[in-house]
Structure formats: C-alpha cells, structure tokens
Write an enzyme that holds these catalytic residues in place. Structure first.
Site, PDB file in Angstrom:
ATOM      1  N   HIS A  31      10.128 -23.247  28.243  1.00  0.00           N
ATOM      2  CA  HIS A  31      10.155 -23.544  29.551  1.00  0.00           C
ATOM      3  C   HIS A  31       9.654 -22.091  30.274  1.00  0.00           C
ATOM      4  CE1 HIS A  31      13.938 -23.929  26.962  1.00  0.00           C
ATOM      5  NE2 HIS A  31      14.572 -24.908  27.791  1.00  0.00           N
ATOM      6  N   HIS A  71      15.524 -18.729  28.147  1.00  0.00           N
ATOM      7  CA  HIS A  71      14.594 -19.434  27.830  1.00  0.00           C
ATOM      8  C   HIS A  71      12.954 -19.245  28.819  1.00  0.00           C
ATOM      9  CE1 HIS A  71      16.728 -20.280  31.499  1.00  0.00           C
ATOM     10  NE2 HIS A  71      15.725 -20.759  32.209  1.00  0.00           N
ATOM     11  N   GLY A 120      18.900 -15.460  25.873  1.00  0.00           N
ATOM     12  CA  GLY A 120      19.238 -17.150  25.887  1.00  0.00           C
ATOM     13  C   GLY A 120      20.499 -18.019  26.137  1.00  0.00           C
ATOM     14  N   LEU A 122      23.618 -18.222  28.477  1.00  0.00           N
ATOM     15  CA  LEU A 122      22.829 -17.383  29.783  1.00  0.00           C
ATOM     16  C   LEU A 122      24.164 -16.202  30.419  1.00  0.00           C
ATOM     17  CD1 LEU A 122      21.623 -20.475  31.093  1.00  0.00           C
ATOM     18  CD2 LEU A 122      20.567 -18.730  30.849  1.00  0.00           C
ATOM     19  N   ASN A 187      15.068 -20.609  42.552  1.00  0.00           N
ATOM     20  CA  ASN A 187      13.862 -21.698  42.685  1.00  0.00           C
ATOM     21  C   ASN A 187      14.516 -22.929  42.656  1.00  0.00           C
ATOM     22  OD1 ASN A 187      15.625 -22.471  39.742  1.00  0.00           O
ATOM     23  ND2 ASN A 187      14.152 -21.405  38.760  1.00  0.00           N
ATOM     24  N   ILE A 189      16.195 -25.317  41.163  1.00  0.00           N
ATOM     25  CA  ILE A 189      15.896 -26.343  40.244  1.00  0.00           C
ATOM     26  C   ILE A 189      17.179 -25.689  38.652  1.00  0.00           C
ATOM     27  CG2 ILE A 189      14.717 -27.482  38.664  1.00  0.00           C
ATOM     28  CD1 ILE A 189      14.477 -28.761  41.399  1.00  0.00           C
ATOM     29  N   HIS A 261      11.142 -27.380  34.497  1.00  0.00           N
ATOM     30  CA  HIS A 261      11.933 -26.503  33.712  1.00  0.00           C
ATOM     31  C   HIS A 261      12.087 -26.181  32.550  1.00  0.00           C
ATOM     32  CE1 HIS A 261      15.775 -24.276  32.883  1.00  0.00           C
ATOM     33  NE2 HIS A 261      15.558 -25.191  32.262  1.00  0.00           N
ATOM     34  N   ARG A 346      52.873   7.616   7.455  1.00  0.00           N
ATOM     35  CA  ARG A 346      53.558   7.405   8.590  1.00  0.00           C
ATOM     36  C   ARG A 346      53.560   5.556   9.228  1.00  0.00           C
ATOM     37  NH1 ARG A 346      50.531  11.416  12.299  1.00  0.00           N
ATOM     38  NH2 ARG A 346      50.976   9.659  14.594  1.00  0.00           N
ATOM     39  N   GLU A 404      37.041  -9.445  29.346  1.00  0.00           N
ATOM     40  CA  GLU A 404      37.226  -9.480  28.266  1.00  0.00           C
ATOM     41  C   GLU A 404      35.700  -9.698  28.115  1.00  0.00           C
ATOM     42  OE1 GLU A 404      39.400 -10.813  29.546  1.00  0.00           O
ATOM     43  OE2 GLU A 404      40.750 -10.056  29.139  1.00  0.00           O
ATOM     44  N   HIS A 454      48.125  -6.793  19.023  1.00  0.00           N
ATOM     45  CA  HIS A 454      48.183  -8.164  19.079  1.00  0.00           C
ATOM     46  C   HIS A 454      48.199  -8.822  18.073  1.00  0.00           C
ATOM     47  CE1 HIS A 454      49.841  -5.116  21.616  1.00  0.00           C
ATOM     48  NE2 HIS A 454      50.642  -5.426  22.241  1.00  0.00           N
ATOM     49  N   HIS A 466      49.242 -16.230  23.119  1.00  0.00           N
ATOM     50  CA  HIS A 466      48.664 -14.636  22.585  1.00  0.00           C
ATOM     51  C   HIS A 466      49.038 -14.485  20.927  1.00  0.00           C
ATOM     52  CE1 HIS A 466      49.489 -14.279  26.998  1.00  0.00           C
ATOM     53  NE2 HIS A 466      48.821 -13.251  26.824  1.00  0.00           N
TER      54      HIS A 466
END
Lengths: 657, 657
Positions: A31, A71, A120, A122, A187, A189, A261, A346, A404, A454, A466
């Site tokens: 690239h 890249h 790598g 993104l 850029n 592009i 690119h 416990r 998250e 959970h 969940h």
C-alpha cells in the site's frame, strides 16, 4: 513537489518515499498510498518532535507512535530504518512482505524494532492509543520525574469511519488526554475510490464536538505540519491535525487516484518518480547526506535519554518503577492469596468474588488499571477505587462508557505501553463487540485480564441477547487466549493469579451473575493452573463415569455425582476451568484426570468443542440453541441443565455398559 | 408533572407509565427508566404520527418502529397493548419477563405482535434501522404507489456511545435517509450514574456534522414533541430529535437519579406515583376512557391501510411486489443454475465465482441488496450494479464505507423490513467486527448471505491480522447460522442457492482470495445441500481412510488421495461445505459419508471442533496458531498444509493399522 537533491527535510521525506515505493515495487504488492502521502508528515514528526532513541528502542519514557493505518506499514519501516533502529536494516526493507522479514505486510509488534503494536484492522490503533495515553497520564502522576511522553497516531479515513474511531474520539476528548495527537491522512481516497462514495460529514467538526484541539494543514508542507505539531504539544486538549495530502504522492500515474491506495506499481512508475523528483539514488539506496541527516535525527533523543537515566538512577521510586514497567512487581501476591483463602466456602456469584479479589489487592498493588463499560454496579469491580478523570489522573478505574470495543483496544494499549496491568470489565455477551481487539491481544501476546460476568442463561430475565451460549467455544478456538470459567470464589482467585503471572497473552474470565455454592474447601494450592483437575473421586471403587464441568455447572455435576452414588454408580467430577491449560499438560496427567470410564460433560453452553474431551460418544448436558427470558432457575429447568438430567444421562450409558 | 385523570394525551402517556411500572414492580426487575421517561414521546408518535394498523400488524407499508434502547421493553409492550395488538394482551403485560411471555426482558422479534426486531445490545437497533430505511427507499422507487413509510427509532445515550451508533449517523446522513427519525431519550443518566462520567461531547453537533436535521425539545411536552415530529417529516434530511427527559419520570424517589435506570421499585413507589399523578386505576388496569382513546389511536391507520389495499389490488406490479415481500419470488433460480453450470471446470477464486453468480442474476432478479464495506475491487460483487446513493435510490449496491458492524446490522434491518435479500460483502477476518450483528441474525432467524472472502492464510502477504484461523470455528458454534466454505465455483453457486432458499437464518460464505482448481465436474444436483458428500471414492477396493476437507483444501485432499493411490492406499475424499447441514442429515447418510475407515481432516484453520467428525484419534492437517506475512504458496508450505503432509499423516495411521 519540489525537486530536492539536498539533505534537507524534503530530501528526508523523499527518502521515505523511495524506500517505500522500491520495496512495494520489488515484492509486487503493498500500500504505497500512505507512505508516499504521509512522508512529509512523518518527517516533521521524527526530525523535529518525536522523543525517541533508536539506539535504545524500549526506552521507557519514549513517545509512542502508532500506525493505525497499518496497511501503510512501509512508512514505519522506512522511518525505522532511516532513523537507525538496527533491527530494521536495509535487508529487512528489501524483504518487505517476505516470510520472517521484520517488515511484514502489516506492522507486527516488536518494540525493539520500533514497532509499538500490531495494527492493520482499522480503528484498533487509534483506540489502543487512547489506552497508551491513559497509561502515560496515570504513570506520570505516579512517577512524576520519570514519565512524561506523548502518543502520536498516524491514521486514515478508515479509522475514522470505523465506529471505534468515534469511541476513541469521544472518550479521549472527555478525559482531556492532552498528550495524544492524531495525524490524519486526509487524502479523500479509499480502496473503493473517492471517500465521497461513503462519507460526507465534516470530520473536524466531529472532533470539535468532543472538545478536541483541531488544526488543518497542508500535509506536504513540512514546516506547516511541524508548526501544527508544536501547537498540539502546547494545547492541553487532545489534538487532531487534519493533514490534507495527495495519496501516493510522487507517482504521477496514480497520485490522487484510487489506484494510489494499493494499485500495483511497476519499475516504470518508480523510474518516472525518480526523474520527476530528481532522485538519482538507485533502489534501496539512500544518498549519504540524506541518511546522515536521518541518523542525526535518530540521535536527537540520546541526550534526553541519558538525562532521564540519570534521573532514574537517583529517583527514590526507581525500583518500584522498573518493577512496574517490567511486570515483575508482585505486591499483589500476598493479598491475592489471602483473598483466595477468605473465599473458601463462600456462596456468592463469581463476579462478586472477582471484585473481592480485585479489591483485596488495591492498597498493596497499584499496578491494576480497571476499565469498565458502564456496568459498575452489576460487575462490582470499582469498590474503593477512584476514577481516572480529566482532573485526577491517579484513579485506577476508568469509566469507559458504553464503548466495549474501545475498552478492549485500550487494554491492548495499556499492556503494550507497560507499567500497568489492564482489567476490562463487562458482560460476557458483549465480547461480541470486543472480539477483534481480544484477538489482537492474543496475536500480540499482550497480558490482560478480561473480567466477563453474566456468562450464561444464569443471566435470567434479560433474555437471549444477553445470554452467551456459543461464546466460550468462540474464544476457546482463538489461539493464545486463555478462556477460563471458574467454579467458585477459590477458582476465581486462582484465575486471577494465573492471569497476573501470564505475560504472553490475555486471560478471559467468564463469571456468573448468580450466586454459586462453593466447590472447593481449601485454597492451599492453585489447582486451576493445570486447567482441569479431579475435584472428587468416587468414595469407593473404580470410576464408572467421569463428569467434566466448568463454572456454575461444577456444582450441578457434584449434585449429580451424589445422586448416582446413592444408586451405586461411581462417578468422578472434574472441574475444568481452562481447556487450554489442560491441553498443555503431559499425557499422563491428562489421562489420569480424564480416566478410562465413559465421559460426560455439563456446561450451560453449546457442545461445540467438547468432543475433544468426551469423545463423540460422550454424553453432554447443555444448550442446543439460544436462551430465553425467565428467571435463572426456571431456565436451568427449562433447558434441562440439572443434576437429575446429568445423572440420567450417565445412568443410561453406564447401565448399558 | 400535570395530574390528569382525563382522557387526553397526557393520560395516555400515564397509561404507559403505570403499565410499565406495575409490570416491573410485579416481577421485581426491569428497566423503568425508558418507559417512564419516554411515555410522552411515545404517545406523541403513536397518537399523532405513526402509520400503523394494530389490526393488521404486518401491513407491508406500515412505519417501522425500533426500540434501540431495548432494555426499555415495557415501553413497547405498553404501546402495543394500548394501541390494540391482540397478541400483547394484558396477560402478556402481566407476565412480563416470565418464560414464554410475549413480553420478554428485551423485545424479541414478532412482527405480528408489533415487535419489528430483537434489540437490547446497544447500537444494533439504530444501525438496523438504517437498513430498514435503505430498504424502504429502494422499494419506494421500485414500487412507487405501494411503498411510502418511515422508520422511527427510540434510543438512549448508550446507542450513541457505541461506535456503531456513529457509523449509523455517518452513513444515514451521507445517504440522506430522510424518512429516518431518531428519538433520543436525553436523560443524562446511564447505569453508572450521570452520563458526564463518560461522555461530555456535544451530541447534536455530531449529528449536524453529518448533515442531519436536529431539533431539541422538552421530551415531556407532548405537543412540542409532536411538532418536532411534524418538522422531521417535512425535512428531507434524516432527523434527530433530542428529547430532554427525566429518567423514571413519575416515581419521585428515583426520578432523574441513577436508580431510575433499573433500580428495584416497590409497591410503595407505584402507590406514591399514583398519588402524585392522580392515577386511581389499580395495577394493570387502564381507565376505560384512556383505553378507548388509545384504541382509537390504534384505528387511525385502518382507513389508510384500506386505501393502500385498494391501490395494491389495482397495481400492475402487485404480484411482483407481494412475491418480493414474501420472499417467494424466484426469478433468481434460472440464472443461478446457469451460472453453476458455467462454473464447472473453472479455476478461479471462489470470491470471483460468487461475484459471477451474483452478477448472473442481476437482470432477472432485482431482490438482492448488496452491501460492501469499502472492498469493491477485491471482493468483486459490484460489477454491473449501480450504487444506491442520496440521489439515486434504485441502486442495488450500497457503498457502506469502512463500517463493517453497521453493514451487518443494516443487513438485519433490510431482512426484517422485507422485500429485499441482503448480501453484505467484506473480508472474513473482519467478521470479528460484525459478530454481534451476525448473532442477532441467527437469534432473530433472519435471512441474508454474508459473502466473506480472503478466508485463510491464502490471504498471503497481508499477514496474520487479515488471516482467519479460528473464525470458522467461531461461527460453526453459533446457533442457527450456516457457516459454509465451498470448494470451487460449483459449490459456491450451490451455497448461493441454499442461502436464497433459506428464510429462517443467515448463511455465511467463507471464500478464497486465491484461485482454486475446480473439484466438481458437474452441477446437475446441489450436492452441498446435504452439508457433506463423498466427492471421490477409491477407484478400487474398500476405503483405507476418509479425508474430509472444506474450501481451498478440498483440492489438497484430492491431491493427497492421488499420492496415496499410487502407494495402494485407498482413500475417499469428502467435501464438507457446511457442518450444520451435514449434522441435520439422517444417521445412515452420515455414516455412509464418514465411513468406517480412519478419518482425517484438512483445513487451513485450527482443529477446534473437528473432533466431532474425525474423533479425538483422527488426524488433522491445519493451523495451530496465527498466520504470517508471506506469499500464499509459501505459507501453505510453511504451515505444512500440503498434499504430501496429508498423505504422510494418513500413511502413518493406515500403515500402523
């Protein structure tokens, strides 16, 4: 573009440009867009601003550089070669993208080679950089004379289109991480062509809405970029420098175009670029004066580093600092062992046990950095901790918000930065949002303990969205990630110990919401370390059956064993908190644990993967599909994950035999 | 808050409020924050603006409502009961969160009950709503007299903190989806407490940066909210209405406080609320006049629906429209079968074969909606298609930008909307970003074909970040998701056929980047339908071994078979494109395919899960960890995934026997 055969900054930028295009042309792919487009930006950073010392790549107080647009890896390799990292020599550059080259297709973490982290996918880089900046800020408060550095991020449009890019912007702005600077390769592009195919928003305005310091410059004007970097350093807010660039700058055929690119470039392209830019050096050669200028840039930091070492040698906290940064500080061990003993017998949820272990070491060990995605109360790991905020950097708990993915990537940034051990906390089901970042931890071999509560239909009425059923299998399949599911408080403390000792990869802890009875009546030895162990052998006689179980189902197995014992069927119960650790044990141990009798497993999850331990003929009690919304006890009955059902399954096989 | 025992809009809002608090109080858990805080907003929508007909819940031209903050499910159930959806009767409300209740903890898709989709994982709803709006826009262009409705989304801060929320904002603004309206519950409270713990940005400015129409109103002022909805409908841009609300409005003890989100409420709370608001009706009872007013609101749309049915009956496109919406239009079948035949004997990558199949049906079948996350060229599914843009809604290809998670959730929105079959396209490795949305497709049972190329170390030099090794296992473990990995062009076409026929869940297609030789020399029967089949039996004699393989490794298995045949070892080769379909076959078929001889598998992925088919003693040739950066052929050699290695593995076992 100016033709420059002189050893000035522009020539230095061209040196990046030609190394990158020669390496990409030679191997036939890569690239070029990023290294050719960001050569001037990178030159401004490395020649003027970056605090680094290639002769001491892992200098603890170095600035961190993240190539989030991974890249464009040749940008980093060219920089590292030119500035004098010995691991990235010209042979490494020449073997770009060949097996075992230090110059892999995307950067792969090797801090001794100036590669801070693997990038790598993104968005991962910029999100991890937020973690680095948090680590720096907290350590700077903790070790004021020893920690004072910045985090610089190269990134492109892709990192800003990814949602986690926004998560990073939002939280970094909120936390006022002023030492974080993004260098946006604007850029226009992408792989598909003009960015306008898929995005039309005002990106700087998005940063401004999150209270960033935003500047806009010509990315090919080294002085302008350098001035903006200076202003970024002076501003207390995190900074984003929008650098308008021309993709693949220097190769006229593709510059500013979609093919810039990663379109294939040829020898004709590199020859034409040499002519156009007046660059006469052959492929992979850098004119002496230019290389000298680069190496001089690489030596800029040596004196600062020496002064820092001097300061370190006289700092009263030096030993503690070095222990923290090397991960060898073990002040956590005694409180952890004490909490393991306190947890014997416990009955409570394993997530509360985990919170208790975490809290037990708070005063003696300040090396934990807890991160939590808006679930402080149900996950219970804040307790006595202070929050890390814009105003108070001493806190060991970050309210990450409902983000998250960012949280998981921040953990990677904290771990790769060093000095703190990251503990992201959320629900197990939400790991589906974090999977890419957890994989990055496994791939990079970064430590970290992911506390994931959970963990099954035990979630109850919140229902199937969940309730993980396939999540254990999904992570057990992931290389270099320890997926642990402790049965009670003692095993939870043991998992913490295993995690804190492990420096080569992350540990995931699946924990219950619901209270579970204790299954261990002692904590004298860390039995979880072997991955699986015989919790109970039959009171009398040889085994008729072996029942394997994990987490909340270990107690189900014990109850089944007792039902069977009353009928004269002798079953052993094996607790199996970590498949991966068990698989590493020698064959004798494994055979002894698994036994010769028919094997069964019980786990409130799908069977997928269990055949490895119970064989295709083995009996399994668990889930076959998604969960449902009802009280936890009702669901265990509804889906038949009960001692009676386990006993029945064993009985049917054993009585046939 | 006004006390209102009259049958006006405020009383209607209070009816929502009390049904929600009574149901939550009764079961002892739930999230009252949303229904109590958004009662006025919802009343404004359902009483004034929503185009719906509870007596005909699946009316094709109804407005779509998405409760993206799905934890506030009682808002939706109260609305659906009050407005007259017969499935949500008072008993359903009364059994909120009990097993088999229509009123589950989080909404679970049931369009006959007015529940458009399952929500609860934050961000999914709003992202899927973008898909619904895309589907509406394209179908409105295609069937101008028959499709003209809006998409309304309830959402909270969490959906806007999640990165996919930003992905949705960004693309919806770019595509000018003017019939999409977000109703933001701006209550400044999350589970952790004040939103200011984790977010401080100017959220409306973020929408404005993406060219949205943004309004800000008092969310408890029904007239103001209604006026804003009217303005949203009149504006050509997508609209966000920031509704300032007080969380848990009506229960003084918790209103506006952290406990308002989901803190336990008691009978004392509901009694106090009744006194404060002058609401005398007992729990689960709605005053007749208020219920009448609600039912009248529910009948508002009946006349429009009748007119629409009238229009449908005389529309020349009616049959086509109904076939599209019911998924029974099969104009794709002939071109698909033709392309399967055309692919016999062709050596090319399976992603190119898939692109070819997709292109073959373009002219005869306009029911596909291709989505692609900025990888048009390497994934090759655009070809002759036009893009769906802000100016041209007829395109069957959406440039989604680098927003994989949004894309997958959009697919769910398109599928749940109906009328179009979604085909998201990207690299297999990037499914780690999409996993939560793919799980939602499995959980909801929504159709869709996920085209996932670059499926192994065959990716080559881009390296381990881009090379799936555990991804197949991760999805094979996921319920109701068919994970397919075709071996060549014919199997790829077969997978498309299976996917287009399947209305009850998604199909994932793992495809190669690299060219693969053909393994099928005929396409007369869809052999992939059975999940696995014997591709080659030994030329002579009984089987000494059975070699199972998928995708690009089927050819490796065939080569191994030929090596072994030369040595007199008789091996069968089984192609196994879909484990899940094979597991559904009867035992005889499975036994016949798997055979009695020792079994082996070859797949460029981890072994995890394979023991189900080859047993713990079975030989496996594949990956044991992450990949590397080098040419694909080099990597296959480096990791030993070769015919020679397979032959050696078989030979070692068979010669021992």
């Amino acid at each position: 573009m100016r033709k420059v055969p002189m050893s000035d900054l522009q020539s230095m930028a061209h040196a990046i440009r030609f190394l990158a295009m020669d390496a990409i042309e030679r191997v036939g792919e890569g690239h070029q867009g990023v290294p050719l487009g960001m050569a001037e930006i990178a030159t401004a950073l490395y020649a003027r601003h970056l605090k680094f010392d290639p002769s001491d790549p892992t200098w603890l107080d170095r600035d961190r550089v993240v190539l989030s647009n991974g890249h464009g890896s040749m940008l980093l390799y060219a920089l590292n070669y030119l500035s004098g990292y010995t691991k990235i020599d010209i042979d490494a550059v020449r073997t770009f993208r060949e097996l075992n080259s230090h110059c892999a297709g995307h950067p792969e973490i090797d801090q001794t080679a100036g590669i801070e982290m693997t990038t790598g996918l993104l968005g991962q880089g910029v999100a991890s950089a937020v973690g680095m900046a948090v680590a720096e800020a907290r350590l700077a408060t903790r070790y004021p004379g020893l920690v004072n550095h910045r985090t610089w991020v190269f990134l492109g449009d892709g990192c800003l289109e990814e949602g986690m890019g926004q998560e990073a912007i939002s939280l970094a702005g909120h936390l006022k991480l002023g030492k974080l600077t993004l260098l946006w390769d604007d850029n226009a592009i992408t792989d598909d062509g003009a960015t306008s195919l898929a995005i039309s928003e005002d990106i700087p305005a998005r940063f401004e809405a999150a209270h960033w310091h935003v500047q806009s410059v010509d990315g090919h004007d080294i002085e302008a970029v350098s001035a903006a970097m200076g202003a970024a350093k002076a501003d207390p807010r995190p900074s984003m420098i929008a650098c308008r660039t021309s993709i693949a700058r220097g190769i006229a055929r593709i510059e500013g175009r979609r093919a810039g690119h990663s379109g294939r470039i040829t020898r004709e392209d590199t020859d034409a670029a040499r002519t156009a830019l007046g660059w006469s050096a052959p492929a992979f050669e850098v004119p002496d004066d230019v290389l000298d200028a680069w190496r001089a840039s690489g030596r800029r930091g040596a004196r600062t580093n020496a002064a820092w070492r001097e300061a370190l040698s006289s700092d009263p906290q030096a030993d503690m600092f070095l222990a923290a940064l090397s991960g060898t500080g073990e002040t956590w061990r005694m409180p952890l062992e004490a909490s393991a003993r306190a947890l014997v017998g416990r009955e409570q949820s394993t997530v509360h046990s985990s919170g208790e272990v975490c809290e037990a070491m708070r005063e003696d060990f300040d090396g934990l950095q807890i991160l939590c995605a808006d679930l402080e109360a149900p996950t219970d790991h804040k307790r006595g901790r202070d929050a890390f905020t814009a105003d108070d950097r001493s806190g060991s708990y970050v309210h990450c918000g409902v983000r998250e993915h960012l949280m998981a990537a921040m953990a990677n940034g904290i771990a790769s930065h060093g000095g703190l051990y990251p503990v992201p906390v959320t629900y197990f089901a939400f790991t589906d949002y974090m999977r890419a970042a957890i994989r990055m931890a496994g791939l990079m071999g970064l430590p970290g303990l992911f506390v994931l509560s959970h963990d099954s239909i035990g979630v109850g009425r919140n229902g199937p969205t969940h309730q993980p059923v396939e999540t254990l299998a999904g992570f057990r399949a992931m290389p270099n990630v320890l997926m642990m599911r402790p049965a009670d408080g003692v095993e939870t403390a043991e998992a913490w110990e295993i995690a804190l000792e492990r420096r080569t990869g992350p540990v995931l802890l699946a924990l219950t919401k619901q209270a579970v009875p204790p299954v261990r009546n002692e904590a004298s030895e860390n039995r979880s370390r072997r991955g699986a162990y015989v919790l109970v052998e039959p009171a009398t006689g040889d085994r008729d059956a072996t029942i394997l179980a994990t987490g909340s189902e270990v107690f189900v197995a014990l109850r089944a064993q007792s039902i069977l014992a009353d009928e004269g069927i002798c079953a052993a119960v094996v607790s199996m908190p970590c498949w991966e650790l068990f698989a590493e044990q020698d064959a004798d141990y494994r055979a002894q644990v698994l036994g010769q009798a028919p094997r069964f497993a019980v786990e409130a999850a799908v069977r997928f993967g269990w055949d490895q331990w119970i064989g295709t003929e083995g009996g399994f009690v668990g889930m076959t599909g998604y969960g449902a919304s009802a009280a936890a006890e009702t669901l265990y009955d509804h889906f038949g994950i009960t001692p009676e059902r386990v006993a029945e399954t064993v009985r049917r096989t054993v009585s046939k035999a």
